[in-house]
Every structure is written in structure tokens, then in C-alpha cells.
Design an enzyme around this catalytic site. Structure first.
Site, PDB file in Angstrom:
ATOM      1  N   ALA A  60       0.834  -1.205   0.000  1.00  0.00           N
ATOM      2  CA  ALA A  60       0.000   0.000   0.000  1.00  0.00           C
ATOM      3  C   ALA A  60       0.868   1.254   0.000  1.00  0.00           C
ATOM      4  O   ALA A  60       0.531   2.258  -0.636  1.00  0.00           O
ATOM      5  CB  ALA A  60      -0.911   0.009   1.231  1.00  0.00           C
ATOM      6  N   VAL A 240      11.154   2.604  11.861  1.00  0.00           N
ATOM      7  CA  VAL A 240      10.473   3.594  12.702  1.00  0.00           C
ATOM      8  C   VAL A 240      10.261   3.006  14.092  1.00  0.00           C
ATOM      9  O   VAL A 240       9.758   1.893  14.246  1.00  0.00           O
ATOM     10  CB  VAL A 240       9.132   4.032  12.070  1.00  0.00           C
ATOM     11  CG1 VAL A 240       8.387   4.986  12.997  1.00  0.00           C
ATOM     12  CG2 VAL A 240       9.392   4.686  10.719  1.00  0.00           C
ATOM     13  N   HIS A 480      -2.832 -14.424   4.331  1.00  0.00           N
ATOM     14  CA  HIS A 480      -3.667 -13.247   4.070  1.00  0.00           C
ATOM     15  C   HIS A 480      -4.133 -12.607   5.375  1.00  0.00           C
ATOM     16  O   HIS A 480      -5.257 -12.115   5.479  1.00  0.00           O
ATOM     17  CB  HIS A 480      -4.874 -13.639   3.198  1.00  0.00           C
ATOM     18  CG  HIS A 480      -4.490 -14.103   1.817  1.00  0.00           C
ATOM     19  ND1 HIS A 480      -5.401 -14.617   0.922  1.00  0.00           N
ATOM     20  CD2 HIS A 480      -3.292 -14.117   1.187  1.00  0.00           C
ATOM     21  CE1 HIS A 480      -4.771 -14.937  -0.210  1.00  0.00           C
ATOM     22  NE2 HIS A 480      -3.486 -14.649  -0.063  1.00  0.00           N
ATOM     23  N   ASN A 518      -7.643 -13.157  -3.179  1.00  0.00           N
ATOM     24  CA  ASN A 518      -6.278 -12.779  -2.780  1.00  0.00           C
ATOM     25  C   ASN A 518      -6.236 -11.263  -2.576  1.00  0.00           C
ATOM     26  O   ASN A 518      -6.775 -10.522  -3.396  1.00  0.00           O
ATOM     27  CB  ASN A 518      -5.281 -13.190  -3.869  1.00  0.00           C
ATOM     28  CG  ASN A 518      -5.277 -14.686  -4.117  1.00  0.00           C
ATOM     29  OD1 ASN A 518      -6.236 -15.222  -4.664  1.00  0.00           O
ATOM     30  ND2 ASN A 518      -4.241 -15.363  -3.715  1.00  0.00           N
TER      31      ASN A 518
HETATM   32  C1  LIG Z   1       4.074 -15.938   1.128  1.00  0.00           C
HETATM   33  C2  LIG Z   1       2.933 -15.030   0.761  1.00  0.00           C
HETATM   34  C3  LIG Z   1       2.202 -15.297  -0.383  1.00  0.00           C
HETATM   35  C4  LIG Z   1       1.137 -14.461  -0.734  1.00  0.00           C
HETATM   36  N1  LIG Z   1       0.523 -14.660  -1.939  1.00  0.00           N
HETATM   37  C5  LIG Z   1      -0.366 -13.740  -2.374  1.00  0.00           C
HETATM   38  C6  LIG Z   1      -0.882 -13.803  -3.703  1.00  0.00           C
HETATM   39  O1  LIG Z   1      -0.517 -14.658  -4.516  1.00  0.00           O
HETATM   40  N2  LIG Z   1      -1.805 -12.865  -4.071  1.00  0.00           N
HETATM   41  C7  LIG Z   1      -2.236 -11.885  -3.218  1.00  0.00           C
HETATM   42  O2  LIG Z   1      -3.102 -11.104  -3.608  1.00  0.00           O
HETATM   43  N3  LIG Z   1      -1.746 -11.805  -1.964  1.00  0.00           N
HETATM   44  C8  LIG Z   1      -0.806 -12.670  -1.535  1.00  0.00           C
HETATM   45  N4  LIG Z   1      -0.265 -12.545  -0.291  1.00  0.00           N
HETATM   46  C9  LIG Z   1      -0.774 -11.471   0.606  1.00  0.00           C
HETATM   47  C10 LIG Z   1      -0.301 -10.055   0.219  1.00  0.00           C
HETATM   48  O3  LIG Z   1       1.014 -10.091  -0.286  1.00  0.00           O
HETATM   49  C11 LIG Z   1      -0.385  -9.138   1.467  1.00  0.00           C
HETATM   50  O4  LIG Z   1      -1.704  -9.180   1.962  1.00  0.00           O
HETATM   51  C12 LIG Z   1      -0.034  -7.682   1.155  1.00  0.00           C
HETATM   52  O5  LIG Z   1       1.226  -7.631   0.523  1.00  0.00           O
HETATM   53  C13 LIG Z   1      -0.025  -6.841   2.432  1.00  0.00           C
HETATM   54  O6  LIG Z   1       0.252  -5.494   2.101  1.00  0.00           O
HETATM   55  P1  LIG Z   1       0.444  -4.346   3.216  1.00  0.00           P
HETATM   56  O7  LIG Z   1       0.710  -3.078   2.493  1.00  0.00           O
HETATM   57  O8  LIG Z   1      -0.671  -4.401   4.175  1.00  0.00           O
HETATM   58  O9  LIG Z   1       1.755  -4.788   4.013  1.00  0.00           O
HETATM   59  P2  LIG Z   1       3.225  -5.015   3.446  1.00  0.00           P
HETATM   60  O10 LIG Z   1       3.228  -5.158   1.982  1.00  0.00           O
HETATM   61  O11 LIG Z   1       3.808  -6.110   4.260  1.00  0.00           O
HETATM   62  O12 LIG Z   1       3.977  -3.645   3.770  1.00  0.00           O
HETATM   63  C14 LIG Z   1       4.428  -3.271   5.042  1.00  0.00           C
HETATM   64  C15 LIG Z   1       5.828  -2.681   4.902  1.00  0.00           C
HETATM   65  O13 LIG Z   1       6.126  -1.963   6.093  1.00  0.00           O
HETATM   66  C16 LIG Z   1       7.461  -2.209   6.477  1.00  0.00           C
HETATM   67  N5  LIG Z   1       7.546  -1.954   7.925  1.00  0.00           N
HETATM   68  C17 LIG Z   1       6.930  -2.639   8.916  1.00  0.00           C
HETATM   69  N6  LIG Z   1       7.238  -2.089  10.112  1.00  0.00           N
HETATM   70  C18 LIG Z   1       8.051  -1.023   9.860  1.00  0.00           C
HETATM   71  C19 LIG Z   1       8.707  -0.054  10.685  1.00  0.00           C
HETATM   72  N7  LIG Z   1       8.588  -0.069  12.018  1.00  0.00           N
HETATM   73  N8  LIG Z   1       9.483   0.889  10.092  1.00  0.00           N
HETATM   74  C20 LIG Z   1       9.628   0.929   8.738  1.00  0.00           C
HETATM   75  N9  LIG Z   1       9.034   0.025   7.912  1.00  0.00           N
HETATM   76  C21 LIG Z   1       8.249  -0.927   8.472  1.00  0.00           C
HETATM   77  C22 LIG Z   1       7.683  -3.664   6.078  1.00  0.00           C
HETATM   78  O14 LIG Z   1       9.051  -3.957   5.938  1.00  0.00           O
HETATM   79  C23 LIG Z   1       6.904  -3.751   4.760  1.00  0.00           C
HETATM   80  O15 LIG Z   1       7.716  -3.452   3.647  1.00  0.00           O
HETATM   81  C24 LIG Z   1       0.784 -13.361   0.099  1.00  0.00           C
HETATM   82  C25 LIG Z   1       1.517 -13.090   1.247  1.00  0.00           C
HETATM   83  C26 LIG Z   1       2.598 -13.901   1.574  1.00  0.00           C
HETATM   84  C27 LIG Z   1       3.390 -13.570   2.811  1.00  0.00           C
END
Ligand SMILES: Cc1cc2nc3c(=O)[nH]c(=O)nc-3n(C[C@H](O)[C@H](O)[C@H](O)COP(=O)(O)OP(=O)(O)OC[C@H]3O[C@@H](n4cnc5c(N)ncnc54)[C@H](O)[C@@H]3O)c2cc1C
Length: 548
Positions: A60, A240, A480, A518
Site C-alpha cells: 500500500a 520507525v 492473508h 487474494n
Molecule cells: C508468502 C505469501 C504469499 C502471498 N501470496 C499472495 C498472492 O498470490 N496474491 C495476493 O493477492 N496476496 C498474496 N499474499 C498477501 C499479500 O502479499 C499481502 O496481503 C499484502 O502484501 C499486504 O500489504 P500491506 O501493504 O498491508 O503490508 P506489506 O506489503 O507487508 O507492507 C508493510 C511494509 O512496512 C514495512 N515496515 C513494517 N514495520 C516497519 C517499521 N517499524 N518501520 C519501517 N518500515 C516498516 C515492512 O518492511 C513492509 O515493507 C501473500 C503473502 C505472503 C506472505
């Protein structure tokens, strides 16, 4: 549980090797021009000021940063590194190998085990989960929008999806296993056959992929390429520690404290009308709110953390979609394929499948086998089911370790058990279709049956207790997980933290149900969507996002 996890990763490794050959490229080559925005946090000043500070350069965070940079200065703080430091995550072939590495604190992922005993992982790299996931792309279901307590502008949602899809999504071409699986779904009554569709529809369909025809990953990080270059800075290895607040004009977020890889603390603050946006994911965002003093009073005081704002919902309603299904050893060698087809039943139960090859090496002195036998390949078909709405929820709390303590309480709610039972029964119907006769083997008495790897599907699918027991015994994660900062509880309908000025949460932690088959598509869309909304609210008609 550990060996099951490694097995699944091994399966994905082989799936990816051939996946390269079977998807058609519809997007340009991998583009790493985002590198120009990246600076290691070590090189940044100890104090700086920006219009917007985004915590977490993940799925995101990247689209949000690119969008806000069109008119305002943006600092992204990402604890992980530039993905180019890990070439394995940039391709299908290498990804699973990277995931099987031990967690040395610097990998592109971080391991955690929930209190339920289920192993899990989270992204720790610029691009977040989109750089370590399986890459299947599918838009959210209508219920996601209806039940989210947000007044969605659906035209803007569509615009946001398209902005993402033109850059990172490809249409796959089906290999033989996916064709057979698709046929079986339709034969088992999971109709209609919707062909290729990125939208969430009931029936059988082919979804999108963020891997192109050459097996190159196009993660959220490539959405940074759409940023206004003069306004964006991305700091990597910037962890952070906490958000800084001021009480002078009502409770407001004013900045953040982050540490670089040398442990040196930096302070970044926001200018007038600026904001801090938490996009640290479903584990990272509630974790950071709690460590900044926002959360349940009793929990914070038990850790002797100074209370900034009591909100009993922070870290609550954590949910993970259980994965159920079966793995069948095939009586012939087949080409591995990635997940390309989904069958969606009415109450949002989804079944996906992949075929893969699992090789076993034989040590040379093994006398029973012919000389110079070097290995045996096993072809496998995996049936993996998920349901989007999870009624069993848990919580997240701090204990001063790197990872917070998380409990999901998988299948503890009877509705979830019911969904799982329904899903497993459908898997049973699938494997008993005419198409799947081809994957049965005959024993010495001439009886046809399946060779299951791991636990067999229950023989008597009408026995609810038996199928429920199967669900409980085989439950694992679909990766997920979501929740912890729900809309209406922790943030309002504009994703602003309730009771605090200049602070939002924009990521999977705000979801009360998993978007569709997904979640990645909806998470990316959310980043772009909230960014556009913020620009429109701040600039009105003057808002013209850069490059659009
Ligand atoms: C193995 C696996 C397979 C998956 N397969 C699929 C799929 O095929 N299709 C699909 O749609 N979804 C899939 N998913 C789910 C999907 O990837 C996640 O739901 C989505 O990426 C989550 O996005 P987000 O922005 O909420 O968090 P994230 O993308 O995890 O972003 C959070 C970011 O914040 C950073 N962060 C955290 N804490 C701190 C801090 N204190 N300071 C600085 N940075 C920080 C992290 O390093 C990370 O980069 C999969 C997930 C996994 C783990």
C-alpha cells in the site's frame, strides 16, 4: 508444521520454474528506475521536514507515496532494503529459494509463529509483501466495499485499479494442469466459466499475475516509478521506532523517530497540513501504534509504556484466512504450473490449485535400486482452499521482542468450521470428477484411488465431525492475515486515526474481511485510492496527479 511449510515452499519453487514459460507478457519489462529515489537511511540528516511521511514502503505504501508525490514532498521510511539487493525475489525461479533461507534479520522477509503454532512470514523489503508473495492478482469482492464502513467512490476505485494493472499485471496462459483443474471446477458445478477476469465473480475464472511471461516480478515497488521525481525520497533500512505527538493544538502526530542500520536515531517531522501515514502492514501498523502509546490502556501500562490515547481496539480483530485442502501424488510426470485459475463458491469460498514436481535424490550406495539411480521425481497436484470472511479473530500484543505476539484462533468460531467443511466437501467433489479420474492410481486389488501426500481427504464427507476434524488437524495459513486497525474502530472512513490529528493507517490492517480470493490487488488499490482522495481533499480541482 515447519516441514509442511518448507514442503509448500519447495512446491512453489518448482511451480515458478515453468511458470515462466506459460504466462503471456502484457506489460513492459521490469523497470527499476525507482532506484533513483532510494537512499540508505545512514546517509540522511538527523532532522528533516516533509509534507507527508509514510511508514512502510510496502504494497500500500508504494502506490500511496507515488500518488502524494505529485504535489507534495514525501518521505517513505522502509525498514527493509532495496529489492535489487535480493535478485532472487525479483524472479519466479528464485523467490522460494530466498524464502527457505533462515531469517538472519536482513532477509526480505521476517518469520513469525503465531500463538496458534502456525508458521508465517511478513515482508521486510521495499515493496513489502508484494515482493515475496505468490503473485496471483484478483480484485476484491462486492461485500468488501459494502461492509467496510467506507463511502467508496467506485469510479475512483476503478481508476485506481487500472493505474495499478497497467504497470504490474499480466494475463497468464494456462498449462495442462490448470486446464484440467478448470474443467474439473466446472464439472463439479463451480460455474459459470467466466474466462479471464480480474474481477471477483462467482464461478470459475482465470486471474491475473504480477509475474510476466519471462517470470519477472512486477511488485508494488514498480509503482514508485510513477512518482514525481522532485518530490519523493525513499529511505531504506529506516526502522520507525515511534510516532511523536503534540498536545498543543489537540492531540496531533508531528513526526517520527527512526533508526538507521547503525542504530543512529533520526527525526523526521511534517510541515503545516502535513500527515504521517502508517502503511507498515497488518502486523507492523498495530505494533507501531502500540509502541507509540496508542492502544488499550491496561496493556500499555503493563509494559510501562506512556499512554498517549486509550483505544481498546488497537491490535484487536486480527484474523488470518485458514488454508484447507489436499495434495495428491500424480501417477505421471506433469509440467508444474502456478496458480492461475480460481473457483469461487457463493459464500466466498475459493479453491485454487497448482501442479508441481518434488524431486528426491537417492544416495549412490542404496543397493536396492538399479546402479546409477540418481533421483526420483514426484508430480503433485495441490488443492488449496480459502474463505474470505473469517469469524474467528484474535489479537496482537507487544512483548518488547522484534515480532509482537499474535494469535489468530484459527477455526475457533463454528461458522469458520462450517465454511471449512463446505470447502473440503467441494474439494472432495472436485477430485471425484471425471477429469480427475486421470490422477487416480490402481492398487494391486484393482481398486482405483488417490495417493495423498499428507493427510487423506475424509472418506465419508457427509460426516460433519470427521470433516471438521480434518479441517482442525490440517489448518495452516494462506498468508492473508489482516486486522488490528479496523475502519470504524481505530481509523474512520477516511483512514484517519480516531482521536488523533494528522495520522492515518492505510494498509491491510484496516480490513475486517480479506478482499476476495487474494488481497494484494485491493491493498495496492487502497494506497492509490486514499492518495487520490487526500489530493482531492487538499487541492480540490487543482489536483492533477503527476504523469496522469
Ligand atoms: C508468502 C505469501 C504469499 C502471498 N501470496 C499472495 C498472492 O498470490 N496474491 C495476493 O493477492 N496476496 C498474496 N499474499 C498477501 C499479500 O502479499 C499481502 O496481503 C499484502 O502484501 C499486504 O500489504 P500491506 O501493504 O498491508 O503490508 P506489506 O506489503 O507487508 O507492507 C508493510 C511494509 O512496512 C514495512 N515496515 C513494517 N514495520 C516497519 C517499521 N517499524 N518501520 C519501517 N518500515 C516498516 C515492512 O518492511 C513492509 O515493507 C501473500 C503473502 C505472503 C506472505
Amino acid at each position: 508444521m515447519a516441514s509442511l511449510f518448507l514442503l509448500i515452499l519447495a512446491l512453489f519453487t518448482f511451480q515458478f520454474q515453468i511458470g515462466v514459460l506459460i504466462s503471456s507478457q502484457t506489460i513492459p519489462n521490469q523497470d527499476d528506475s525507482y532506484i533513483k529515489f532510494i537512499q540508505n537511511a545512514n546517509t540522511l540528516p538527523t532532522t528533516e521536514k516533509y509534507d507527508y511521511i509514510i511508514i512502510g514502503g510496502g504494497t500500500a505504501g508504494c502506490p500511496l507515496a507515488a500518488t502524494l508525490s505529485s504535489n507534495f514532498s514525501v518521505l517513505v521510511l522502509e525498514r527493509g532494503s532495496d529489492p535489487n539487493a535480493f535478485p532472487m525475489v525479483l524472479s519466479q525461479e528464485g523467490m522460494a529459494n530466498t524464502l527457505t533461507d533462515d531469517d538472519n534479520g536482513h532477509n526480505p522477509f521476517q518469520r513469525f509463529i503465531s500463538e496458534d503454532g502456525v508458521e508465517n512470514i511478513r515482508g521486510r523489503v521495499l515493496g513489502g509483501g508484494s515482493m515475496i508473495n505468490v503473485g496471483f492478482y484478483s480484485r476484491a469482492q462486492p461485500e468488501f466495499f459494502k461492509n467496510s464502513s467506507v463511502q467508496w467512490d467506485m469510479a475512483m476505485v476503478e481508476e485506481a485499479y487500472r493505474w495499478i494493472e497497467e504497470t504490474v499485471v499480466s494475463r497468464p496462459e494456462l498449462g495442462p494442469w490448470q486446464l484440467a483443474f478448470k474443467e474439473a471446477l466446472v464439472e463439479a458445478g463451480v460455474g459459470p466459466d467466466n474466462g479471464y477476469d480480474l474481477n471477483h465473480v462467482v464461478g470459475t475464472r482465470i486471474g491475473g499475475s504480477i509475474f510476466d511471461s519471462r517470470g519477472k516480478r512486477h511488485g508494488a515497488v514498480e509503482l514508485l516509478n510513477k512518482a514525481n521525481p522532485i518530490n519523493l525520497k525513499v529511505a531504506t533500512q529506516a526502522t520507525v521506532k515511534r510516532i511523536i505527538f503534540s498536545q498543543s493544538n489537540g492531540l496531533s502526530a508531528t513526526g517520527v523517530l527512526y533508526s538507521d542500520s547503525n542504530g543512529k536515531l533520526h527525526k523526521a517531522t511534517i510541515s503545516k497540513n502535513g500527515e504521517i501515514i502508517l502503511s507498515a502492514g497488518a502486523i507492523g501498523s498495530p505494533q507501531l501504534l502500540l509502541s507509540s502509546g496508542v492502544g488499550p490502556k491496561s496493556h500499555l501500562s503493563s509494559l510501562k509504556l506512556p499512554l498517549v490515547l486509550h483505544n481498546r481496539h488497537v491490535g484487536q480483530s486480527m484474523a488470518d484466512n485458514p488454508r484447507f485442502g489436499a495434495t495428491v501424488v500424480l501417477p505421471f510426470l506433469t509440467r508444474p504450473t502456478s496458480v492461475q485459475v480460481v473457483g469461487t463458491l457463493k459464500p466466498n469460498i475459493h479453491i485454487e490449485s497448482l501442479s508441481t514436481i518434488l524431486p528426491f535424490s537417492i544416495s549412490p550406495p542404496f543397493a536396492l535400486l538399479p546402479p546409477r539411480s540418481s533421483g526420483v521425481n514426484l508430480s503433485l497436484a495441490i488443492f488449496a482452499g480459502k474463505f474470505s470472511t473469517v469469524s474467528s479473530t484474535g489479537s496482537l500484543r507487544l512483548d518488547r521482542r522484534k515480532n509482537p505476539i499474535v494469535r489468530f484462533n484459527y477455526l475457533s468460531h463454528p461458522d469458520d468450521l462450517e465454511r471449512c467443511v463446505e470447502g473440503v466437501r467441494k474439494v472432495g467433489e472436485l477430485v471425484n470428477t471425471k477429469v480427475m479420474e486421470r490422477i487416480k492410481t490402481r492398487d494391486l486389488e484393482g481398486k482405483m484411488g488417490f495417493e495423498f501426500l499428507g493427510r487423506s481427504l475424509p472418506e465419508n464427507m457427509s460426516d460433519y465431525g470427521l470433516v471438521g476434524e480434518f479441517c482442525r488437524k490440517t489448518v495452516t495459513t494462506f498468508w492473508h492475515y489482516h486486522g488490528g486497525c479496523l475502519v470504524g474502530k481505530v481509523v474512520d472512513g477516511n483512514y484517519k486515526v480516531i482521536g488523533i490529528n494528522n495520522l492515518r493507517v492505510v494498509d491491510g490492517s484496516t480490513f475486517s474481511l480479506s478482499p476476495g480470493t487474494n488481497p494484494m490487488a485491493a491493498v495496492m488499490m487502497l494506497g492509490r485510492y486514499v492518495g487520490l482522495k487526500m489530493l482531492h481533499q487538499r487541492l480540490g480541482q487543482r489536483s492533477k496527479p503527476f504523469g496522469n
